[in-house]
Scaffold this motif. Structure first.
Motif, short mmCIF file in Angstrom:
data_model
loop_
_atom_site.label_atom_id
_atom_site.label_comp_id
_atom_site.label_asym_id
_atom_site.label_seq_id
_atom_site.Cartn_x
_atom_site.Cartn_y
_atom_site.Cartn_z
N ALA A 210 51.39 58.49 7.57
CA ALA A 210 50.39 57.16 7.35
C ALA A 210 51.61 55.88 6.63
N MET A 211 51.69 55.09 7.00
CA MET A 211 52.43 53.84 6.61
C MET A 211 51.21 52.83 6.08
N VAL A 212 51.20 52.92 4.49
CA VAL A 212 50.33 51.85 4.19
C VAL A 212 51.39 50.47 3.90
N ALA B 202 39.60 50.09 6.26
CA ALA B 202 38.98 49.16 5.80
C ALA B 202 38.04 48.40 7.03
N ASP B 203 37.82 49.16 7.92
CA ASP B 203 37.19 49.03 9.42
C ASP B 203 35.97 50.28 9.32
N GLY B 204 36.90 51.61 8.29
CA GLY B 204 35.63 52.60 8.82
C GLY B 204 36.51 53.64 9.51
N SER B 205 37.57 53.79 10.36
CA SER B 205 38.33 54.20 11.22
C SER B 205 38.96 55.30 10.38
N GLU B 206 38.75 56.11 11.04
CA GLU B 206 39.75 57.43 10.28
C GLU B 206 41.31 58.33 10.52
N ALA B 207 41.52 58.63 10.16
CA ALA B 207 43.12 59.03 10.05
C ALA B 207 43.67 60.72 10.13
N GLU B 208 44.13 61.46 10.61
CA GLU B 208 43.97 62.58 9.26
C GLU B 208 46.12 62.50 9.23
N ALA B 209 47.06 62.95 8.60
CA ALA B 209 48.10 62.37 7.43
C ALA B 209 48.20 63.92 6.70
N ASP B 210 49.40 64.09 6.73
CA ASP B 210 50.64 64.82 6.03
C ASP B 210 50.77 64.56 5.14
N ALA B 211 52.14 63.46 5.14
CA ALA B 211 51.90 62.53 3.63
C ALA B 211 51.48 61.21 4.17
N ILE B 212 51.58 60.42 3.39
CA ILE B 212 51.71 58.82 2.48
C ILE B 212 52.69 58.13 2.38
N VAL B 213 53.60 57.17 3.05
CA VAL B 213 53.90 56.18 2.20
C VAL B 213 53.69 54.99 1.91
N ALA C 6 44.06 48.28 12.13
CA ALA C 6 43.57 46.58 11.21
C ALA C 6 42.97 46.67 10.68
N GLY C 7 43.26 47.50 8.99
CA GLY C 7 42.31 47.34 7.75
C GLY C 7 43.22 48.50 6.78
N GLY C 8 42.95 47.77 5.53
CA GLY C 8 43.53 48.26 4.17
C GLY C 8 43.08 50.18 4.15
N LEU C 9 44.19 50.40 3.56
CA LEU C 9 43.45 51.89 3.23
C LEU C 9 42.49 52.25 2.23
N THR C 10 41.38 52.13 2.30
CA THR C 10 40.21 51.94 1.07
C THR C 10 39.84 52.97 0.14
N GLU C 11 40.10 54.43 1.34
CA GLU C 11 40.11 56.21 0.47
C GLU C 11 40.06 57.05 1.52
N VAL C 12 40.22 57.95 0.54
CA VAL C 12 40.95 59.43 0.94
C VAL C 12 40.43 60.20 0.53
N ARG C 13 40.11 60.78 2.15
CA ARG C 13 38.68 62.44 1.66
C ARG C 13 39.49 63.46 2.04
N GLY C 14 40.12 63.99 1.00
CA GLY C 14 41.47 65.48 1.33
C GLY C 14 42.34 64.97 2.60
N SER C 15 42.80 65.02 3.85
CA SER C 15 43.75 64.99 4.55
C SER C 15 43.14 63.70 5.36
#
Length: 508
Positions: free
Chosen positions: A175-177, A323-334, A309-318
């Motif tokens: 994930a690139m923030v 902000a738009d409610g969409s979710e993505a799985e990630a092994d790394a956050i940059v 099209a929205g900033g990262l607002t919450e992390v639930r585990g991986s």
């Protein structure tokens, strides 16, 4: 470092600002100085930022000191590794190594009003100095947003300016923030390596083509044999950018044509209307820094890339939630989320004449006389201080102007003689800042309809200079003593205070 060492000047930081200050001090005949650096090598921003694809967005021949031209730049826009080599060479050519104190992070700076000096505590010992030049730079301390659940993320997390080169991104879900200058270089560099790349975009940037190419051997040979050709090239690059300033500072509506060019640049690579809509800014171009890339948009259309099209607002585990409610799985956050620009950490460590920190003094917004001197902090100067940033040209031009001011500042103290100090008058700082802020009202940075890192928590633009580099050079050519209070410390007599009757008013 000697336990009770005293020097004429202490410079903080060894990036462009710090090394430039060191060179200028030597040219002024001052060798009694140190350069305090928290890391183990020079380079500043160009040492810390080593992420994939890291490069400068200002042409090489303009992004270098006028007194140290480099005829051997390999590209028109240089990469991080080339700029760092250039800075190492500056340290060698100008014999700065004996003055460098590595692994010496400044922990506290305290003004001694009786001795008229700065007491300095560092991670490697203590010392004192008559004058302190802070060249820590605004892009030195990363800013990571507070996101609920981030501490529980099981994968790897790091900021672009603290890249973990030991972590292999190949085959990972990344994930690139952020979508700033670092992110648009990182995304195309790592996209071919990762299995999935999710870009969390709070605000889309305006992106123009990057007219970059290798500089051939014949060109470099010409620059080496005929140095005036290097100067001419630099002058041309400078002149073009000076002519652009009015559009940014006085006539933002003229930037509409540039917006159309940027949209065409996007349309050439992004055919999907839905994705183009996500990537099209809703603010005037130039309000945020205009970014340059030929590879950013092509990377975003690859099958392994998603643009949220929205900033990262919450992390639930991986699982990352936008902000738009969409979710993505990630092994790394940059995180490419910028730096602490309007609340620089060094300000929290500087205690001035009234016993308050520079951060406390700047609670209502950063302000410094001619971008260099804050009221209540005698003999303390900043390089790349408040309202000295640029939106379209090379910061080296601004740094050199401030070094001119620093040099005259030191000369004036020499003329005054004895143990003396200069403290910017509050009225002079206020008058300068009011004039800057009044000019700022018309600029694209204030009227363009965006929220940028140029603005502080109060919505004031305390970072950018609202004029040409020529105007700033003229404003910082010499120190006007009428803008300062002169503090003197006469010899002690019969135990009298060293500052008894020490203030001397200077007539305009």
């Amino acid at each position: 470092m000697a336990e009770h060492e005293h020097v004429r000047v202490a410079v903080i930081g060894s990036g462009f600002g710090g090394l430039g200050a060191a060179v200028r001090l030597r040219r002024e005949g001052i060798t009694d100085f140190v350069v305090l650096e928290r890391a183990d090598s020079v380079g500043g921003t160009w040492r810390d930022n080593s992420y994939p694809g890291c490069a400068c967005d200002v042409p090489s021949h303009l992004y270098s000191f006028s007194f140290a031209p480099n005829p051997d730049w390999p590209r028109t826009f240089s990469g991080q590794e080339h700029i760092r080599v250039y800075l190492e060479r500056i340290a060698d050519v100008f014999h700065l190594r004996p003055h460098l104190r590595f692994n010496s992070e400044v922990k506290l700076l305290t003004w001694d009003a009786e001795k008229l000096r700065w007491d300095i505590e560092t991670s490697s010992g203590s010392l004192s100095a008559d004058i302190v030049v802070s060249a820590t730079g605004p892009l030195s301390d990363p800013k990571v947003p507070e996101i609920p659940g981030l501490d529980s993320f099981p994968g790897k997390v790091f900021h672009s300016a603290r890249w973990d080169h030991d972590y292999d991104l190949r085959g990972k879900r990344v994930a690139m923030v952020g979508t700033g200058a670092s992110a648009i270089q990182i995304v195309p560099s790592i996209q071919p390596l990762v299995s999935k790349l999710t870009l969390f975009q709070r605000t889309p940037p305006w992106v123009m083509p990057r007219v970059d190419r290798a500089i051939g051997g014949a060109e470099r040979w010409l620059h080496r044999r005929l140095p005036f050709t290097t100067q001419a090239r630099r002058g041309l690059l400078w002149g073009i950018r000076e002519l652009q300033v009015q559009a940014f500072t006085k006539h933002p509506d003229e930037l509409g044509l540039v917006e159309q060019l940027a949209k065409r640049n996007m349309a050439r690579a992004v055919k999907d209307p839905a994705l183009r809509a996500k990537l099209t800014p809703d603010y005037r171009i130039g309000c945020k820094r205009i970014l340059l890339s030929n590879t950013y948009y092509p990377a975003l259309v690859r099958s392994n890339v998603d643009v949220v099209a929205g900033g990262l607002t919450e992390v639930r585990g991986s699982t990352l939630v936008a902000a738009d409610g969409s979710e993505a799985e990630a092994d790394a956050i940059v995180f490419g989320t910028g730096f602490r620009v309007t609340d620089m950490p060094i300000a929290e460590r500087v205690v001035g004449a009234e016993g308050v920190t520079l951060a406390e003094s700047w609670k209502g917004g950063m302000a410094a006389l001619r971008g260099s001197a804050a009221a209540g902090f005698p003999n303390f100067m900043t390089v790349i201080g408040p309202n000295t940033g640029l939106g379209n040209s090379s910061m080296i031009l601004m740094i050199e102007s401030q070094l001119n001011y620093m040099a005259d500042y030191v000369r004036q103290l020499g003329v005054l003689g004895g143990r003396s100090a200069l403290d910017a008058r509050p009225g002079a700082v206020r008058a300068w800042n009011d004039k800057v802020q009044e000019r700022m009202k018309r600029t694209v940075w204030n009227t363009g309809g965006c929220t940028s890192w140029y603005l502080d928590a109060n919505g004031r633009n305390t970072t950018v200079w609202p004029g040409t580099t020529t105007e700033f050079r003229r404003a910082t050519r010499r120190v006007d003593l009428a803008e300062y209070e002169v503090l003197r410390a006469p010899a002690r007599e019969g135990g009298a205070s060293a500052l008894e009757g020490a203030q001397m008013e200077v007539e305009a």
